[in-house]
Design a protein around this motif. Structure first.
Motif, PDB file in Angstrom:
ATOM      1  N   TYR A  92     -11.794   5.020   3.615  1.00  0.00           N
ATOM      2  CA  TYR A  92     -10.783   5.255   2.585  1.00  0.00           C
ATOM      3  C   TYR A  92     -11.115   6.468   1.733  1.00  0.00           C
ATOM      4  O   TYR A  92     -10.228   7.064   1.110  1.00  0.00           O
ATOM      5  CB  TYR A  92     -10.456   3.986   1.834  1.00  0.00           C
ATOM      6  N   THR A  93     -12.360   6.907   1.732  1.00  0.00           N
ATOM      7  CA  THR A  93     -12.689   8.177   1.084  1.00  0.00           C
ATOM      8  C   THR A  93     -12.114   9.346   1.872  1.00  0.00           C
ATOM      9  O   THR A  93     -11.641  10.331   1.286  1.00  0.00           O
ATOM     10  CB  THR A  93     -14.217   8.323   0.949  1.00  0.00           C
ATOM     11  N   VAL A  94     -12.143   9.254   3.205  1.00  0.00           N
ATOM     12  CA  VAL A  94     -11.474  10.272   4.020  1.00  0.00           C
ATOM     13  C   VAL A  94      -9.998  10.344   3.637  1.00  0.00           C
ATOM     14  O   VAL A  94      -9.418  11.430   3.475  1.00  0.00           O
ATOM     15  CB  VAL A  94     -11.628   9.953   5.522  1.00  0.00           C
ATOM     16  N   GLY A  95      -9.379   9.170   3.454  1.00  0.00           N
ATOM     17  CA  GLY A  95      -7.988   9.153   3.008  1.00  0.00           C
ATOM     18  C   GLY A  95      -7.801   9.817   1.658  1.00  0.00           C
ATOM     19  O   GLY A  95      -6.826  10.553   1.437  1.00  0.00           O
ATOM     20  N   GLU A  96      -8.738   9.587   0.763  1.00  0.00           N
ATOM     21  CA  GLU A  96      -8.667  10.215  -0.565  1.00  0.00           C
ATOM     22  C   GLU A  96      -8.690  11.731  -0.469  1.00  0.00           C
ATOM     23  O   GLU A  96      -7.985  12.424  -1.211  1.00  0.00           O
ATOM     24  CB  GLU A  96      -9.824   9.721  -1.430  1.00  0.00           C
ATOM     25  N   MET A  97      -9.487  12.268   0.458  1.00  0.00           N
ATOM     26  CA  MET A  97      -9.593  13.717   0.605  1.00  0.00           C
ATOM     27  C   MET A  97      -8.282  14.352   1.064  1.00  0.00           C
ATOM     28  O   MET A  97      -8.043  15.527   0.834  1.00  0.00           O
ATOM     29  CB  MET A  97     -10.708  14.070   1.590  1.00  0.00           C
ATOM     30  N   PHE A  98      -7.425  13.565   1.696  1.00  0.00           N
ATOM     31  CA  PHE A  98      -6.121  14.062   2.127  1.00  0.00           C
ATOM     32  C   PHE A  98      -5.084  13.997   1.004  1.00  0.00           C
ATOM     33  O   PHE A  98      -4.000  14.551   1.145  1.00  0.00           O
ATOM     34  CB  PHE A  98      -5.611  13.244   3.321  1.00  0.00           C
ATOM     35  N   ILE A  99      -5.400  13.283  -0.081  1.00  0.00           N
ATOM     36  CA  ILE A  99      -4.383  13.058  -1.115  1.00  0.00           C
ATOM     37  C   ILE A  99      -4.756  13.660  -2.464  1.00  0.00           C
ATOM     38  O   ILE A  99      -4.043  14.512  -2.996  1.00  0.00           O
ATOM     39  CB  ILE A  99      -4.105  11.543  -1.266  1.00  0.00           C
ATOM     40  N   SER A 100      -5.864  13.219  -3.052  1.00  0.00           N
ATOM     41  CA  SER A 100      -6.112  13.526  -4.454  1.00  0.00           C
ATOM     42  C   SER A 100      -6.344  15.018  -4.735  1.00  0.00           C
ATOM     43  O   SER A 100      -5.635  15.606  -5.557  1.00  0.00           O
ATOM     44  CB  SER A 100      -7.276  12.687  -4.982  1.00  0.00           C
ATOM     45  N   PRO A 101      -7.317  15.693  -4.094  1.00  0.00           N
ATOM     46  CA  PRO A 101      -7.496  17.117  -4.406  1.00  0.00           C
ATOM     47  C   PRO A 101      -6.322  17.969  -3.965  1.00  0.00           C
ATOM     48  O   PRO A 101      -5.958  18.946  -4.628  1.00  0.00           O
ATOM     49  CB  PRO A 101      -8.782  17.492  -3.644  1.00  0.00           C
ATOM     50  N   VAL A 102      -5.693  17.595  -2.850  1.00  0.00           N
ATOM     51  CA  VAL A 102      -4.523  18.331  -2.365  1.00  0.00           C
ATOM     52  C   VAL A 102      -3.373  18.181  -3.350  1.00  0.00           C
ATOM     53  O   VAL A 102      -2.668  19.142  -3.667  1.00  0.00           O
ATOM     54  CB  VAL A 102      -4.117  17.831  -0.963  1.00  0.00           C
ATOM     55  N   GLY A 103      -3.196  16.960  -3.858  1.00  0.00           N
ATOM     56  CA  GLY A 103      -2.133  16.730  -4.828  1.00  0.00           C
ATOM     57  C   GLY A 103      -2.327  17.536  -6.095  1.00  0.00           C
ATOM     58  O   GLY A 103      -1.367  18.106  -6.634  1.00  0.00           O
ATOM     59  N   LEU A 104      -3.556  17.613  -6.589  1.00  0.00           N
ATOM     60  CA  LEU A 104      -3.837  18.420  -7.781  1.00  0.00           C
ATOM     61  C   LEU A 104      -3.395  19.864  -7.577  1.00  0.00           C
ATOM     62  O   LEU A 104      -2.795  20.494  -8.453  1.00  0.00           O
ATOM     63  CB  LEU A 104      -5.340  18.385  -8.092  1.00  0.00           C
ATOM     64  N   ALA A 105      -3.706  20.397  -6.394  1.00  0.00           N
ATOM     65  CA  ALA A 105      -3.369  21.793  -6.110  1.00  0.00           C
ATOM     66  C   ALA A 105      -1.859  21.984  -6.015  1.00  0.00           C
ATOM     67  O   ALA A 105      -1.304  22.946  -6.561  1.00  0.00           O
ATOM     68  CB  ALA A 105      -4.051  22.244  -4.819  1.00  0.00           C
ATOM     69  N   LYS A 106      -1.169  21.073  -5.322  1.00  0.00           N
ATOM     70  CA  LYS A 106       0.252  21.261  -5.066  1.00  0.00           C
ATOM     71  C   LYS A 106       1.102  21.060  -6.307  1.00  0.00           C
ATOM     72  O   LYS A 106       2.158  21.683  -6.446  1.00  0.00           O
ATOM     73  CB  LYS A 106       0.711  20.319  -3.946  1.00  0.00           C
ATOM     74  N   ILE A 107       0.662  20.191  -7.216  1.00  0.00           N
ATOM     75  CA  ILE A 107       1.440  19.984  -8.435  1.00  0.00           C
ATOM     76  C   ILE A 107       1.544  21.283  -9.228  1.00  0.00           C
ATOM     77  O   ILE A 107       2.596  21.612  -9.786  1.00  0.00           O
ATOM     78  CB  ILE A 107       0.812  18.870  -9.298  1.00  0.00           C
TER      79      ILE A 107
END
Length: 526
Positions: free
Chosen positions: A401-416
């Motif tokens: 689930y940390t691998v899953g986090e790497m696909f969402i949280s830092p990417v989301g910060l950048a895209k927002i």
């Protein structure tokens, strides 16, 4: 003479701002360490909170989960307001300083073992986080204006700082708190916040941020007294809000009314932003809100780590070398292992034009998080006679689930930062953090399903879910009912995690199917 001095000053600022470290703006690394220490304080306290309430304050599981969820929701409900105040009055820099000071006081006063200080300290941390969190992330986005191609990589490195703090803090603070006294653990968390402020101040004095983060021009046009008055009112208002926030945490059973009110206010403000935005900005804003919704699902599942998974580890996992509170460092440890590889991966895939679009990354992330919880649930297949499962499953589930986090949280910060209308970047960044607020709210509901003596909802007792749960966990609910309390508690955890995993995987697959539509909304943003 004055023009010469002005020219030299501008040249100095441009040089300081333009220097690169490892191909990234120098300011990133000051923000990296400021965030590292701020997260040290935050996660150090958070790792201990549920165990502190159940073991020291002797609160029930349900009450502890309720307080934890209310605190977590409020922590991430305040960033939109903090972002708006920064956009209109303070600027990023002053907002970060104010937030850091309030959080430092909150962590330090939490070491005083008294109910008034307990709820008041949580309130100070909530309010301080509202100023600190969205604005330091917005600062990262601001320093990449001239290097938009590196923003995903930059935010991933920044995310590494978050998780270095998240890895070290539970190990040190939880060890200190559970070995020598809770006040020592909470006190160390407060010291970490002070270090974070010192690093940010060092970056400001070194001019590595250039002109980014200063007071907005609209505030600067007023006279000095007016600006001073506005800043003072913000500080006074923040202090006066402490009893209100403390009361909201204390009366956590009414939290759903707060969530309804927050939703209504956000809807009104976002509607206003839609009216004032261009067609392209509106379309991109729709994409930002979609990602915020998916992030809410992610955080609702993810935030079991600080609540139910901590108690699951304490009661039903054969822990080796660490205590239950220290298991909160596992996720951050894996992120540290994965952060730089992912940063290089996104950069490499961008160069060869194979970097997956953001909607695909979010979908993959949700599926991975769901699989992680199915792994937690499957640990029951190897349960011993003491109703304890091997630590391997806890570690492996955290890894997936940390691998899953790497696909969402830092990417989301950048895209927002890329998808938000320019005038409202901090506010929309705050809305992004609202996803975590709602996530904590729903995480509390999920966690309460695992509380001692809780009853599963009717849909979890359907024939399909019973069959599915037995397949994943190897346990039959009716047989477990006749076994000891430890096995009954284990079944409560793993049956809930099996259901959560299934639902999250299904939502991830739906998100994957929606990718073409969302890509159109993004209007060229990858």
């Amino acid at each position: 003479m004055d023009q010469t001095k002005t020219s030299l000053l501008e040249e100095t600022l441009q040089t300081a701002e333009g220097k690169q470290w490892f191909g990234h703006p120098r300011g990133l690394f000051y923000l990296f360490f400021a965030e590292l220490w701020e997260r040290f304080s935050f996660y150090g306290m958070k790792a201990m909170l549920v165990v502190y309430m159940t073991d020291h304050l002797l609160y029930s599981d349900a009450m502890s989960f309720g307080i934890f969820a209310a605190y977590g929701s409020l922590v991430y409900a305040t960033p939109p307001l903090g972002g708006m105040i920064a956009d209109k009055i303070l600027g990023y820099r002053k907002a970060i300083f104010l937030g850091g000071i309030l959080m430092a006081i909150g962590h330090l006063t939490l070491s005083v073992e008294h109910p008034i200080f307990f709820y008041g300290s949580l309130a100070l941390i909530v309010i301080g986080n509202g100023f600190f969190k969205p604005n330091i992330s917005s600062m990262v986005g601001a320093i990449y204006k001239k290097q938009p191609g590196k923003i995903d990589s930059g935010f991933t490195i920044f995310y590494l700082g978050i998780n270095l703090g998240g890895m070290i803090a539970p190990l040190l603070c939880a060890w200190l708190g559970m070995t020598y006294g809770w006040h020592y653990g909470f006190g160390l968390a407060g010291v970490g916040m002070v270090f974070g402020l010192l690093f940010f101040q060092g970056g400001t004095k070194s001019n590595v941020f250039g002109e980014e983060g200063n007071e907005p021009k609209s505030a600067q046009t007023g006279n000095g007294k007016k600006i001073m008055g506005l800043n003072g009112k913000v500080v006074i208002g923040s202090v006066l809000a402490v009893p209100l926030v403390a009361g909201l945490i204390f009366f956590h059973e009414y939290e759903h009314y707060l969530m309804i009110a927050v939703t209504a206010v956000l809807a009104l403000v976002i509607a206003k932003i839609f009216r004032e935005s261009s067609s392209t900005e509106r379309s991109r804003l729709m994409a930002a809100l979609y990602f915020t919704f998916l992030a809410t699902v992610f955080w609702a599942v993810f935030e079991q780590a600080g609540s139910s998974i901590t108690l699951f580890a304490k009661r039903n996992v054969e822990l080796l070398g660490i205590n239950a509170a220290q298991t909160n460092s596992i996720n951050s440890t894996f992120i540290i292992m994965l952060c730089l590889p992912f940063a290089f991966l996104w950069t490499f895939l961008s160069k060869i034009k194979r970097n997956p679009a953001t909607p695909i990354k979010f979908a993959v992330g949700l599926v991975a998080v769901g699989i992680g919880f199915v792994i937690f649930a499957s640990s029951a297949r190897e349960v011993n006679e003491l109703a304890r499962t091997p630590m391997f499953f806890l570690l492996f589930g955290y890894f997936i689930y940390t691998v899953g986090e790497m696909f969402i949280s830092p990417v989301g910060l950048a895209k927002i930062t890329e998808l938000s209308p320019a005038k409202y970047v901090s506010f929309i960044m705050g809305v992004w953090f609202i996803a975590a607020s709602f996530g904590h709210f729903f995480a509390g509901i999920i966690a309460r399903l695992t509380a001692s003596g809780s009853e599963a909802p009717a849909w979890m007792n359907s024939s399909f879910m019973k069959s599915y749960t037995q397949t994943v966990t190897g346990l039959d609910g009716e047989q477990v009912a006749g076994m000891g309390e430890g096995f009954q508690q284990l079944y409560t955890y793993v049956s809930t995690y099996a259901a959560v995993g299934l639902i999250t995987i299904a939502l991830g697959l739906l998100a994957l199917a929606a990718t073409p539509v969302v890509k159109k909304w993004m209007k060229g943003v990858h």
